[in-house]
Design a protein around this motif. Structure first.
Motif, mmCIF file in Angstrom:
data_model
loop_
_atom_site.group_PDB
_atom_site.id
_atom_site.type_symbol
_atom_site.label_atom_id
_atom_site.label_comp_id
_atom_site.label_asym_id
_atom_site.label_seq_id
_atom_site.Cartn_x
_atom_site.Cartn_y
_atom_site.Cartn_z
ATOM 1 N N SER A 1 0.827 -1.211 0.000
ATOM 2 C CA SER A 1 0.000 0.000 0.000
ATOM 3 C C SER A 1 0.859 1.257 0.000
ATOM 4 N N GLU A 2 1.944 1.204 0.806
ATOM 5 C CA GLU A 2 2.832 2.368 0.875
ATOM 6 C C GLU A 2 3.463 2.649 -0.474
ATOM 7 N N GLU A 3 3.919 1.582 -1.146
ATOM 8 C CA GLU A 3 4.544 1.754 -2.461
ATOM 9 C C GLU A 3 3.509 2.235 -3.492
ATOM 10 N N SER A 4 2.303 1.665 -3.429
ATOM 11 C CA SER A 4 1.239 2.084 -4.353
ATOM 12 C C SER A 4 0.877 3.546 -4.127
ATOM 13 N N GLU A 5 0.832 3.936 -2.841
ATOM 14 C CA GLU A 5 0.504 5.325 -2.494
ATOM 15 C C GLU A 5 1.553 6.276 -3.048
ATOM 16 N N ARG A 6 2.820 5.876 -2.911
ATOM 17 C CA ARG A 6 3.913 6.720 -3.426
ATOM 18 C C ARG A 6 3.815 6.885 -4.949
ATOM 19 N N LYS A 7 3.549 5.755 -5.620
ATOM 20 C CA LYS A 7 3.422 5.828 -7.080
ATOM 21 C C LYS A 7 2.240 6.697 -7.492
ATOM 22 N N ALA A 8 1.122 6.564 -6.750
ATOM 23 C CA ALA A 8 -0.068 7.366 -7.066
ATOM 24 C C ALA A 8 0.206 8.850 -6.859
ATOM 25 N N ILE A 9 0.902 9.175 -5.768
ATOM 26 C CA ILE A 9 1.230 10.581 -5.486
ATOM 27 C C ILE A 9 2.166 11.124 -6.562
ATOM 28 N N ALA A 10 3.192 10.320 -6.914
ATOM 29 C CA ALA A 10 4.142 10.747 -7.950
ATOM 30 C C ALA A 10 3.421 10.987 -9.274
ATOM 31 N N SER A 11 2.499 10.073 -9.610
ATOM 32 C CA SER A 11 1.746 10.214 -10.856
ATOM 33 C C SER A 11 0.852 11.457 -10.829
ATOM 34 N N ASP A 12 0.168 11.681 -9.699
ATOM 35 C CA ASP A 12 -0.702 12.854 -9.566
ATOM 36 C C ASP A 12 0.097 14.148 -9.643
ATOM 37 N N LEU A 13 1.254 14.158 -8.970
ATOM 38 C CA LEU A 13 2.110 15.357 -9.010
ATOM 39 C C LEU A 13 2.587 15.637 -10.433
ATOM 40 N N HIS A 14 2.957 14.569 -11.139
ATOM 41 C CA HIS A 14 3.451 14.739 -12.508
ATOM 42 C C HIS A 14 2.351 15.226 -13.444
ATOM 43 N N ASP A 15 1.159 14.639 -13.291
ATOM 44 C CA ASP A 15 0.072 14.950 -14.223
ATOM 45 C C ASP A 15 -0.640 16.261 -13.910
#
Length: 276
Positions: free
Chosen positions: A64-78
């Motif tokens: 979950s922590e890794e998924s959350e990080r990826k989701a945040i990174a994706s949201d920040l990028h987009d």
């Protein structure tokens, strides 16, 4: 002689009685040993199950922590990164231009920056919803569903049957909120529909949340055997059980899915999470 025979008979009777007592005691001890062995086996089985459960919870936390990080990174990028990049591009053009500054350009840059602030606030809210600190769970779930409907153009119906405040440990409240959020996300991703019902009710001992859709549905036994179940419904089930709650699933192909979350209420009781 007669007296001697009587004494021997008495001794024989005593010996037989003692032998019977020893045999009965031996049987009782053997029975007790068997019971102790059964208890020991049950305890070892319980410990093994609990160890496996804790291992899965730990795996889920890492996942979950890794998924959350990826989701945040994706949201920040987009979102934020793109918006700020446009702002920088506009500012650079103004700086390099020989003409006077156009107020329309400044207004556009201001709009970009305001949009970035809104996007950052939205990300902060997703990471740690402040509403969980300020309101009871039924209010927080109402806000979650309202926000989801606006964000995804969905039509989730919220039914709140709770009239009085529900006493919940903060950890239980967070777990319920996150679980409902995950289930709604699953509906939007996998059910083939963008609507459903979320109902919250209360009994004397429990708070009950029903999350139901009328989408594609699935075979529960098949899903339980799949590898993805460990990081999906299984992890939700284990998190609920960790708080002495329940997680019930009903689903059939073409008939949608109904999931019941049940957690114990704890009026006036502070959890370790809240104390520390």
């Amino acid at each position: 002689m007669e007296k001697l025979r009587k004494l021997k008979k008495i001794e024989k009777d005593h010996a037989m009685e003692l032998e019977n007592r020893i045999r009965l005691r031996t049987i009782e001890l053997e029975k007790s040993n068997d019971e102790l062995k059964n208890i020991k086996d049950e305890l070892e089985k319980t410990v093994a199950q609990r160890t496996l459960q804790l291992k899965r919870l730990n795996e889920h936390l890492i996942y979950s922590e890794e998924s959350e990080r990826k989701a945040i990174a994706s949201d920040l990028h987009d979102s934020v990164t793109q918006t700020l990049a446009l702002s920088m591009f506009k500012l650079k053009n103004i700086q390099e231009s020989d003409t006077d500054i156009d107020k329309a350009d400044l207004s556009e840059i201001q709009n970009y920056i305001e949009q970035s602030i809104r996007e950052i606030r939205s990300l902060i809210y997703q990471l740690s919803p402040p509403i969980l600190d300020d309101f009871d769970i039924e209010i927080a779930l109402g806000f979650l569903i309202e926000e989801t409907n606006v964000k995804h153009n969905s039509r989730f119906k919220y039914i709140n049957n709770i009239e009085d405040p529900v006493g919940l440990d903060q950890a239980v409240k967070v777990t319920l909120y996150r679980a409902v959020n995950e289930l709604i996300t699953n509906i939007l991703k996998h059910s083939g529909c963008n609507n459903g019902e979320i109902e919250v009710s209360q009994t004397k001992e429990n708070i009950i949340v029903r999350v139901e859709d009328h989408g594609a549905g699935f075979d529960v036994e098949t899903i339980k055997k799949s590898a993805s179940f460990g990081f999906g419904l299984k992890s939700l089930s284990e998190r609920m059980e960790n708080f002495e709650g329940k997680f019930l699933v009903e689903s059939n192909f073409g008939k949608g899915t109904k999931i019941i979350l049940m957690a114990p209420v704890s009026p006036g009781k502070d959890s370790w999470y809240e104390k520390n």
